[in-house]
Design an enzyme around this catalytic site. Structure first.
Site, PDB file in Angstrom:
ATOM      1  N   SER A 282       0.814  -1.215   0.000  1.00  0.00           N
ATOM      2  CA  SER A 282       0.000   0.000   0.000  1.00  0.00           C
ATOM      3  C   SER A 282       0.847   1.265   0.000  1.00  0.00           C
ATOM      4  O   SER A 282       0.362   2.331  -0.336  1.00  0.00           O
ATOM      5  CB  SER A 282      -0.942   0.011   1.210  1.00  0.00           C
ATOM      6  OG  SER A 282      -0.220   0.140   2.406  1.00  0.00           O
TER       7      SER A 282
ATOM      8  N   LYS B  22       0.719   4.031   6.945  1.00  0.00           N
ATOM      9  CA  LYS B  22       0.026   4.959   6.040  1.00  0.00           C
ATOM     10  C   LYS B  22       0.480   6.385   6.322  1.00  0.00           C
ATOM     11  O   LYS B  22       1.114   6.666   7.326  1.00  0.00           O
ATOM     12  CB  LYS B  22      -1.495   4.888   6.285  1.00  0.00           C
ATOM     13  CG  LYS B  22      -2.142   3.562   5.944  1.00  0.00           C
ATOM     14  CD  LYS B  22      -2.300   3.367   4.460  1.00  0.00           C
ATOM     15  CE  LYS B  22      -2.992   2.047   4.167  1.00  0.00           C
ATOM     16  NZ  LYS B  22      -2.213   0.880   4.635  1.00  0.00           N
TER      17      LYS B  22
END
Lengths: 212, 212
Positions: B131, B168
């Site tokens: 990601s 993230k």
DNA sequence: GATGGTAGTGTACGGATGTACAGTCGTCAA
DNA sequence: TTGACGACTGTACATCCGTACACTACCATC
């Protein structure tokens, strides 16, 4: 063991974490009360005392917002590994000079066998340019390079072309060598035998480190 | 363009950042004054007003510790220790069952201040999933994480959502937190206050290492 | 039916905290 | 020499905030 908390105290803990993450500071007692629809600050005080007793929060008495959530990560006490010799960080690589020449060394990195297997033959280079961005090697990254004069097909190597060091994927072919960047914006470099250019494999890339 | 700050205001800003990272909450006006050896709170007020005017901090009027730092400047260099202790490599992080140190630690990395500045508060995690490939952080990479309960907007953080740790970019917003992957194939994760989910910032990513 | 934990209401005190006001001193460009 | 600005001293005040005290209610279970 996960501490068994009541539903209400889970809510209090979640509110503290959430508030800290969103606003950058833990909440006050009254902010917790307001957030959970409680009119009295004292109801919260009881929950905080319980959470503290269970070790999931820490408090600084009489300080505004003096609540700290104890991280899910436990404190760690671990054996200290052996001291390892430093790996040289090289600046510019110039042709005709030995790689480990003193004048080239900008500093050293102490890295253990986990990071670098063959320490004695490894050096570190700073990446210039984005030609290997397709392999997630970016400008400014530090690459660990094991000195070796030959490489296998497809390995990422540091090579010297004439007077310039470059990082590319290495594809030997009959009578020529192809050095391929992983950024499609860069065309492959082809060195033919008849070109008479200086070409040398300095080593293969074994690791990448980046400061974020 | 980094705003040009006076020496004193750099000190104020550095103190705020340091205090927030260390204690989990920004300092009060008087704590800043005490930290810089200033007897009057009003001297600090002037600096805070200037920092706010220049956009490097935000303030919540009349709230205790209502200071938020805005932009990420290069971290201040702290006194560098000579000894090189091991940094633990953690396996999977689960929230519900805080794992004991010896169960969870896969090994240690001996890394010096060149690689890791605040080594006492740093641990290493293995990346799962792609990601963050847009930031050149790939599956299997080792990331260096400095433990801290708060982060600044836009920093790459390791966060705990319910029982799962994730890497993230961190964007706090009113009443919610947005966690953004750098791989466009992944939609942003939004945690709203009313969701009642567990959310916690475990630390910020300070480095990446990859074996090639 | 006594005990102890959980969850709460309501009030109050004192210190912490943000903020405002009134000045001082030095520097530096206009 | 004026004025803007940085850096600071010193005082004061309303409110924020942690904390304490007194009291109520529910619910297990022993």
């Amino acid at each position: 063991m996960p501490p068994r908390l009541t539903k209400r105290r889970e809510q209090v803990l979640a509110f503290i974490r959430d508030h800290a993450a969103r606003t950058g500071a833990p909440p006050t007692v009254r902010e917790i009360a307001a957030g959970l629809g409680i009119p009295s600050p004292n109801a919260v005080v009881g929950h905080l005392a319980a959470l503290q007793r269970m070790g999931v929060i820490e408090r600084s008495p009489r300080r505004a917002r003096g609540i700290r959530t104890v991280s899910a990560l436990p404190p760690l006490s671990l054996p200290i590994p052996e001291v390892v010799p430093g790996i040289p960080i090289l600046g510019r690589i110039a042709a005709g000079r030995p790689i480990y020449a003193d004048e080239n060394v900008e500093g050293t990195i102490a890295a253990d066998p986990f990071l670098v297997r063959d320490r004695a033959e490894t050096f570190v280079l700073r990446v210039q340019g984005d030609s290997m961005s397709g392999d997630a090697i970016l400008p400014g990254d530090y690459i660990f390079v094991r000195r070796q004069p030959v490489a296998e097909r497809g390995q990422i190597v540091v090579a010297l072309i004439d007077d310039e060091a470059t990082v590319k994927r290495y594809f030997p072919e009959p009578r020529r060598v192809r050095l391929v960047a992983s950024n499609p914006a860069y065309a492959p470099i082809v060195i033919r035998q008849e070109d008479g250019r200086r070409f040398e494999v300095l080593g293969v890339v074994t690791g990448v480190f980046r400061r974020v």
